[in-house]
Design a protein around this motif. Structure first.
Motif, PDB file in Angstrom:
ATOM      1  N   ALA A  19       0.829  -1.205   0.000  1.00 53.92           N
ATOM      2  CA  ALA A  19       0.000   0.000   0.000  1.00 53.92           C
ATOM      3  C   ALA A  19       0.866   1.258   0.000  1.00 53.92           C
ATOM      4  O   ALA A  19       0.557   2.236  -0.696  1.00 53.92           O
ATOM      5  N   ARG A  20       1.958   1.221   0.738  1.00 48.88           N
ATOM      6  CA  ARG A  20       2.860   2.378   0.784  1.00 48.88           C
ATOM      7  C   ARG A  20       3.490   2.623  -0.589  1.00 48.88           C
ATOM      8  O   ARG A  20       3.548   3.765  -1.065  1.00 48.88           O
ATOM      9  N   ARG A  21       3.943   1.561  -1.245  1.00 43.90           N
ATOM     10  CA  ARG A  21       4.551   1.719  -2.571  1.00 43.90           C
ATOM     11  C   ARG A  21       3.533   2.238  -3.582  1.00 43.90           C
ATOM     12  O   ARG A  21       3.862   3.062  -4.441  1.00 43.90           O
ATOM     13  N   ALA A  22       2.291   1.762  -3.486  1.00 49.54           N
ATOM     14  CA  ALA A  22       1.250   2.227  -4.407  1.00 49.54           C
ATOM     15  C   ALA A  22       0.978   3.719  -4.210  1.00 49.54           C
ATOM     16  O   ALA A  22       0.801   4.464  -5.182  1.00 49.54           O
ATOM     17  N   GLU A  23       0.951   4.165  -2.969  1.00 48.35           N
ATOM     18  CA  GLU A  23       0.730   5.585  -2.699  1.00 48.35           C
ATOM     19  C   GLU A  23       1.880   6.433  -3.216  1.00 48.35           C
ATOM     20  O   GLU A  23       1.683   7.517  -3.775  1.00 48.35           O
ATOM     21  N   GLU A  24       3.118   5.957  -3.029  1.00 48.40           N
ATOM     22  CA  GLU A  24       4.275   6.701  -3.510  1.00 48.40           C
ATOM     23  C   GLU A  24       4.279   6.788  -5.033  1.00 48.40           C
ATOM     24  O   GLU A  24       4.610   7.833  -5.604  1.00 48.40           O
ATOM     25  N   ALA A  25       3.893   5.692  -5.694  1.00 47.12           N
ATOM     26  CA  ALA A  25       3.833   5.708  -7.154  1.00 47.12           C
ATOM     27  C   ALA A  25       2.758   6.673  -7.638  1.00 47.12           C
ATOM     28  O   ALA A  25       2.952   7.415  -8.618  1.00 47.12           O
ATOM     29  N   GLU A  26       1.627   6.690  -6.961  1.00 43.30           N
ATOM     30  CA  GLU A  26       0.548   7.591  -7.343  1.00 43.30           C
ATOM     31  C   GLU A  26       0.961   9.051  -7.157  1.00 43.30           C
ATOM     32  O   GLU A  26       0.672   9.915  -7.997  1.00 43.30           O
ATOM     33  N   ALA A  27       1.661   9.330  -6.045  1.00 40.85           N
ATOM     34  CA  ALA A  27       2.120  10.696  -5.798  1.00 40.85           C
ATOM     35  C   ALA A  27       3.154  11.122  -6.838  1.00 40.85           C
ATOM     36  O   ALA A  27       3.152  12.263  -7.313  1.00 40.85           O
ATOM     37  N   ALA A  28       4.066  10.193  -7.209  1.00 37.51           N
ATOM     38  CA  ALA A  28       5.075  10.512  -8.226  1.00 37.51           C
ATOM     39  C   ALA A  28       4.422  10.783  -9.573  1.00 37.51           C
ATOM     40  O   ALA A  28       4.811  11.707 -10.303  1.00 37.51           O
ATOM     41  N   ALA A  29       3.400   9.990  -9.924  1.00 44.73           N
ATOM     42  CA  ALA A  29       2.694  10.213 -11.186  1.00 44.73           C
ATOM     43  C   ALA A  29       1.984  11.557 -11.196  1.00 44.73           C
ATOM     44  O   ALA A  29       1.957  12.254 -12.221  1.00 44.73           O
ATOM     45  N   ALA A  30       1.430  11.950 -10.047  1.00 43.19           N
ATOM     46  CA  ALA A  30       0.753  13.242  -9.970  1.00 43.19           C
ATOM     47  C   ALA A  30       1.745  14.383 -10.139  1.00 43.19           C
ATOM     48  O   ALA A  30       1.452  15.388 -10.805  1.00 43.19           O
ATOM     49  N   ARG A  31       2.952  14.245  -9.520  1.00 43.49           N
ATOM     50  CA  ARG A  31       3.956  15.294  -9.666  1.00 43.49           C
ATOM     51  C   ARG A  31       4.434  15.422 -11.103  1.00 43.49           C
ATOM     52  O   ARG A  31       4.718  16.498 -11.600  1.00 43.49           O
ATOM     53  N   THR A  32       4.540  14.277 -11.800  1.00 46.07           N
ATOM     54  CA  THR A  32       4.963  14.292 -13.188  1.00 46.07           C
ATOM     55  C   THR A  32       3.912  14.915 -14.087  1.00 46.07           C
ATOM     56  O   THR A  32       4.218  15.607 -15.064  1.00 46.07           O
ATOM     57  N   ALA A  33       2.652  14.686 -13.766  1.00 44.38           N
ATOM     58  CA  ALA A  33       1.562  15.185 -14.614  1.00 44.38           C
ATOM     59  C   ALA A  33       1.365  16.696 -14.465  1.00 44.38           C
ATOM     60  O   ALA A  33       0.899  17.344 -15.409  1.00 44.38           O
ATOM     61  N   GLU A  34       1.733  17.262 -13.335  1.00 41.98           N
ATOM     62  CA  GLU A  34       1.500  18.692 -13.114  1.00 41.98           C
ATOM     63  C   GLU A  34       2.250  19.577 -14.103  1.00 41.98           C
ATOM     64  O   GLU A  34       1.662  20.487 -14.705  1.00 41.98           O
ATOM     65  N   PRO A  35       3.583  19.363 -14.330  1.00 42.01           N
ATOM     66  CA  PRO A  35       4.273  20.219 -15.319  1.00 42.01           C
ATOM     67  C   PRO A  35       3.709  20.049 -16.724  1.00 42.01           C
ATOM     68  O   PRO A  35       3.607  21.013 -17.480  1.00 42.01           O
ATOM     69  N   ALA A  36       3.328  18.796 -17.072  1.00 40.66           N
ATOM     70  CA  ALA A  36       2.761  18.556 -18.389  1.00 40.66           C
ATOM     71  C   ALA A  36       1.444  19.308 -18.569  1.00 40.66           C
ATOM     72  O   ALA A  36       1.189  19.917 -19.613  1.00 40.66           O
ATOM     73  N   ALA A  37       0.634  19.314 -17.549  1.00 40.63           N
ATOM     74  CA  ALA A  37      -0.649  20.033 -17.623  1.00 40.63           C
ATOM     75  C   ALA A  37      -0.417  21.530 -17.702  1.00 40.63           C
ATOM     76  O   ALA A  37      -1.120  22.250 -18.421  1.00 40.63           O
ATOM     77  N   ALA A  38       0.599  22.017 -16.941  1.00 39.97           N
ATOM     78  CA  ALA A  38       0.883  23.445 -16.968  1.00 39.97           C
ATOM     79  C   ALA A  38       1.404  23.883 -18.328  1.00 39.97           C
ATOM     80  O   ALA A  38       1.103  24.975 -18.823  1.00 39.97           O
ATOM     81  N   ALA A  39       2.214  23.010 -18.994  1.00 39.50           N
ATOM     82  CA  ALA A  39       2.757  23.335 -20.313  1.00 39.50           C
ATOM     83  C   ALA A  39       1.661  23.461 -21.359  1.00 39.50           C
ATOM     84  O   ALA A  39       1.727  24.274 -22.271  1.00 39.50           O
TER      85      ALA A  39
END
Length: 446
Positions: free
Chosen positions: A425-445
């Motif tokens: 569960a911890r690894r899944a949450e970390e992966a989800e948070a990393a994906a969200a951080r990656t998606a933010e710059p792409a959305a801003a661009a």
């Protein structure tokens, strides 16, 4: 001048909700702390009345303990579905405080009139348990209404610390008060504490309205029960968590049933000193709540903290049946056997709040909490009745050993898969948070 006024007004408007929130949280803390202080007097008085006044057997004491859990088992799911439809949580808490005050006052009157019986004690436990079943779900709804999802952990730790601090004072005072003034006076203190809690809730000023749908039908309540259970079945860690909640609750319910007869009949503790043995548990609970705030700091895995705390609590419970020898030594050992599980249990309780409340939607929270209560109630009912039966057949000390060792074995068998589920569960949450951080710059661009 106009610009200066315009700039200052938003700051004042922004500060006002924060001030109001802190004021209401302080009032909530005051009410909960006072109620906890009074409840200790009833908690200490009931076994004294049962053992000393009514000469109840372990089986009858087990019946009283079962009465405290049966309403949760019978009404938990419907009340959980109802909690998810309550549009004014604070008003519901006020009504529940008043109901508990009336029940305690009624039994106090039977004590003053020398008309008390085991049946009256059972009735008191039934009424208070039914009220606390609903208030436990509404409690979290109201707390989240006051502090928001992000503030649940810190607010819960503070409230729990106040509760344990008040319980410590109550345990120091309740034994002498019962010995000198009688158990009826002890219940009267509890009545007053419920009234103070209701007054604190009435004094709050923040909005007390949650948009809800219509009252649930019987079919909707049944569906709500299924939804509450599915919230646990659908997650691997929550399934493992069920064992860590159910097993300790069953064992500790049996231990609680036998603690009064063990201290008063086996250890031969004087009635005036009975409450003082529990004083350490209040101090330990206060310390555990403080430690929980540090143990659950950002970056810490609340799941691992919870599993470790539950395991340590069950291990420390084995200190209670070791109490023997001269009275001071036996009393000290019993105090450790009662207090150290409370220390680790306080940490586990705060961790459970962080894991469950922050990870569930508001729509299903009440039903999920009631599902947990019902499962815990079923375990507590079995533990209370089983503890009484074991006490009748194997003696109180032998029954305490059986309960503690059996629970510890079940926890030891479940711990490895629970830790693996927590890591996943911890690894899944970390992966989800990393994906969200990656998606933010792409959305801003874009």
């Amino acid at each position: 001048m106009a610009r200066t006024e315009t700039t200052a007004d938003p700051a004042a408007a922004a500060a006002s909700p924060g001030v109001a929130r802190r004021r209401d949280l302080n009032l909530y803390w005051t009410g909960q702390t006072t109620s906890a202080f009074g409840s200790v007097f009833t908690t200490i008085a009931l076994p004294v009345v049962a053992v000393v006044t009514l000469k109840a057997s372990p089986g009858e004491i087990g019946l009283i303990g079962a009465a405290a859990t049966a309403p949760v088992l019978l009404l938990g799911f419907p009340l959980g579905a109802l909690a998810d439809r309550i549009s004014r949580p604070r008003r519901a808490l006020i009504l529940l405080d008043l109901l508990s005050a009336l029940a305690a006052a009624t039994v106090a009157l039977t004590l003053f009139l020398h008309a008390v019986s085991v049946l009256w004690l059972v009735a008191l436990c039934v009424v208070m348990s039914g009220g606390s079943t609903l208030s436990a779900s509404v409690y979290f709804l109201h707390l989240r209404q006051l502090v928001g999802t992000e503030g649940i952990g810190a607010a819960r730790a503070r409230l729990q610390a106040g509760t344990y601090g008040a319980a410590l004072a109550g345990r120091l005072l309740s034994g002498p008060a019962i010995a000198v003034l009688g158990a009826g006076t002890a219940l009267t203190v509890d009545v007053a504490s419920y009234l103070v809690s209701a007054a604190a809730l009435l004094a709050m000023r923040s909005p007390d309205r949650v948009e809800r749908g219509p009252a649930p039908s019987v079919v909707q309540m049944a569906r709500g029960a299924a939804a509450g259970l599915n919230a646990f079945r659908g997650d691997a860690f929550r399934r493992a968590l069920g064992v860590f909640i159910v097993v300790p609750v069953a064992a500790l319910a049996g231990v609680t049933t036998l603690t009064g007869p063990f201290l008063l009949r086996t250890v031969h503790l004087p009635t005036a000193a009975y409450g003082s043995v529990f004083a350490l548990s209040g101090l330990m609970g206060l310390a555990g709540s403080t430690v929980a705030g540090r143990a659950l700091a950002p970056g810490r895995d609340a799941r691992r903290v919870m599993l470790g705390a539950f395991s340590a609590a069950m291990l420390c419970s084995l200190l209670l049946p070791l109490a023997a020898g001269p009275l001071p030594l036996a009393a000290a050992c019993a105090a450790l056997g009662i207090g150290t599980p409370v220390f680790f249990g306080a940490i586990a309780n705060v961790a459970v709040s962080s894991v469950l409340v922050s990870g569930m939607s508001e729509e299903v929270l009440g039903r999920a909490m009631s599902a947990m209560q019902v499962c815990a109630a079923l375990a507590g009912l079995a533990g209370s009745l089983g503890g009484g039966v074991l006490g009748d057949h194997f003696g109180v000390r032998g029954a305490l050993w059986v309960l503690g060792l059996a629970a510890l074995a079940a926890i030891a068998a479940t711990l490895p898969p629970a830790l693996r589920a927590a890591d996943r569960a911890r690894r899944a949450e970390e992966a989800e948070a990393a994906a969200a951080r990656t998606a933010e710059p792409a959305a801003a661009a874009k």
